[in-house]
Scaffold this motif. Sequence first.
Motif, PDB file in Angstrom:
ATOM      1  N   LEU A 140       0.838  -1.195   0.000  1.00  0.00           N
ATOM      2  CA  LEU A 140       0.000   0.000   0.000  1.00  0.00           C
ATOM      3  C   LEU A 140       0.870   1.241   0.000  1.00  0.00           C
ATOM      4  CD1 LEU A 140      -2.331  -1.109   2.939  1.00  0.00           C
ATOM      5  CD2 LEU A 140      -2.988  -1.036   0.537  1.00  0.00           C
ATOM      6  N   PRO A 141       0.280   2.392  -0.346  1.00  0.00           N
ATOM      7  CA  PRO A 141       1.022   3.635  -0.138  1.00  0.00           C
ATOM      8  C   PRO A 141       1.382   3.757   1.347  1.00  0.00           C
ATOM      9  CG  PRO A 141      -0.969   4.035  -1.426  1.00  0.00           C
ATOM     10  CD  PRO A 141      -1.029   2.621  -0.940  1.00  0.00           C
ATOM     11  N   GLU A 142       2.423   4.487   1.625  1.00  0.00           N
ATOM     12  CA  GLU A 142       2.969   4.561   2.981  1.00  0.00           C
ATOM     13  C   GLU A 142       1.933   4.939   4.047  1.00  0.00           C
ATOM     14  OE1 GLU A 142       6.534   6.990   5.156  1.00  0.00           O
ATOM     15  OE2 GLU A 142       6.816   6.437   3.054  1.00  0.00           O
ATOM     16  N   ALA A 143       1.112   5.945   3.771  1.00  0.00           N
ATOM     17  CA  ALA A 143       0.119   6.400   4.756  1.00  0.00           C
ATOM     18  C   ALA A 143      -0.927   5.320   5.029  1.00  0.00           C
ATOM     19  CB  ALA A 143      -0.557   7.678   4.283  1.00  0.00           C
ATOM     20  N   GLU A 144      -1.382   4.640   3.975  1.00  0.00           N
ATOM     21  CA  GLU A 144      -2.363   3.573   4.158  1.00  0.00           C
ATOM     22  C   GLU A 144      -1.746   2.370   4.865  1.00  0.00           C
ATOM     23  OE1 GLU A 144      -4.102   3.040   0.154  1.00  0.00           O
ATOM     24  OE2 GLU A 144      -5.990   3.470   1.179  1.00  0.00           O
ATOM     25  N   ALA A 145      -0.482   2.079   4.572  1.00  0.00           N
ATOM     26  CA  ALA A 145       0.192   0.958   5.241  1.00  0.00           C
ATOM     27  C   ALA A 145       0.285   1.210   6.741  1.00  0.00           C
ATOM     28  CB  ALA A 145       1.579   0.737   4.640  1.00  0.00           C
ATOM     29  N   ALA A 146       0.546   2.446   7.125  1.00  0.00           N
ATOM     30  CA  ALA A 146       0.616   2.787   8.552  1.00  0.00           C
ATOM     31  C   ALA A 146      -0.749   2.602   9.218  1.00  0.00           C
ATOM     32  CB  ALA A 146       1.108   4.223   8.727  1.00  0.00           C
ATOM     33  N   LYS A 147      -1.821   3.013   8.533  1.00  0.00           N
ATOM     34  CA  LYS A 147      -3.172   2.829   9.077  1.00  0.00           C
ATOM     35  C   LYS A 147      -3.516   1.346   9.192  1.00  0.00           C
ATOM     36  CE  LYS A 147      -5.125   7.127   7.270  1.00  0.00           C
ATOM     37  NZ  LYS A 147      -6.089   7.695   6.310  1.00  0.00           N
ATOM     38  N   ALA A 148      -3.166   0.580   8.172  1.00  0.00           N
ATOM     39  CA  ALA A 148      -3.454  -0.857   8.175  1.00  0.00           C
ATOM     40  C   ALA A 148      -2.684  -1.561   9.296  1.00  0.00           C
ATOM     41  CB  ALA A 148      -3.095  -1.468   6.821  1.00  0.00           C
ATOM     42  N   LYS A 149      -1.438  -1.169   9.479  1.00  0.00           N
ATOM     43  CA  LYS A 149      -0.614  -1.760  10.539  1.00  0.00           C
ATOM     44  C   LYS A 149      -1.215  -1.472  11.906  1.00  0.00           C
ATOM     45  CE  LYS A 149       4.150  -1.659  12.232  1.00  0.00           C
ATOM     46  NZ  LYS A 149       5.482  -1.101  12.025  1.00  0.00           N
ATOM     47  N   SER A 150      -1.629  -0.245  12.160  1.00  0.00           N
ATOM     48  CA  SER A 150      -2.257   0.114  13.432  1.00  0.00           C
ATOM     49  C   SER A 150      -3.551  -0.672  13.641  1.00  0.00           C
ATOM     50  CB  SER A 150      -2.556   1.608  13.488  1.00  0.00           C
ATOM     51  OG  SER A 150      -1.369   2.350  13.559  1.00  0.00           O
ATOM     52  N   ALA A 151      -4.349  -0.765  12.606  1.00  0.00           N
ATOM     53  CA  ALA A 151      -5.619  -1.492  12.711  1.00  0.00           C
ATOM     54  C   ALA A 151      -5.382  -2.965  12.993  1.00  0.00           C
ATOM     55  CB  ALA A 151      -6.422  -1.310  11.427  1.00  0.00           C
ATOM     56  N   PHE A 152      -4.344  -3.528  12.390  1.00  0.00           N
ATOM     57  CA  PHE A 152      -4.001  -4.936  12.633  1.00  0.00           C
ATOM     58  C   PHE A 152      -3.749  -5.167  14.116  1.00  0.00           C
ATOM     59  CE2 PHE A 152      -0.455  -7.978  13.197  1.00  0.00           C
ATOM     60  CZ  PHE A 152      -1.116  -9.142  12.843  1.00  0.00           C
ATOM     61  N   PHE A 153      -2.911  -4.337  14.724  1.00  0.00           N
ATOM     62  CA  PHE A 153      -2.596  -4.525  16.131  1.00  0.00           C
ATOM     63  C   PHE A 153      -3.797  -4.198  17.035  1.00  0.00           C
ATOM     64  CE2 PHE A 153       1.784  -4.124  14.470  1.00  0.00           C
ATOM     65  CZ  PHE A 153       2.250  -5.350  14.908  1.00  0.00           C
TER      66      PHE A 153
END
Length: 157
Positions: A140-153
């Motif tokens: 994903l684009p960097e900003a979306e990857a950060a959101k996805a990572k946070s949501a995962f945890f």
Amino acid sequence: MKRIFLTLIALSLLFCACGRNTNTPDITTVSNKILNALESKDNLTLADDDFLENNLSSDDFIDDCKIYIGDNKEIGILKLEENASKTTAERSLMEYLSNEASSISSLMTLYPSEALTEKLGRYQNATIVQKGRYICYFVLPEAEAAKAKSAFFEAFS
């Protein structure tokens, strides 16, 4: 008296250990949490079972998975078997991502474009995260990857 006291301590430790938070959400909960964190979730499609069989070198460590693809983006949520090696799973994912990047790079030599350059960068900079029996990757684009990572945890809390 000491035996009774030691027995009570041992029992209390046992009960405390049993009550420890071992929250392992189901894969639908994890995937919904991740998708709901993304603005462009409507453009992602759930890949079929053949995608996993054709793209991961060894899927014998996977208990369940959901892979979403679309718009030069990809999200993979894999729930590992109970005794699966996390190292093997991560190595398999890294190999898959490397192969995809290599394929895109080869395609770029024939058909150079800004879209392929962007897609290549996403595969080269893919994020892999692990928690419990889950391992996920985000192309994903960097900003979306950060959101996805946070949501995962967050799915584990």
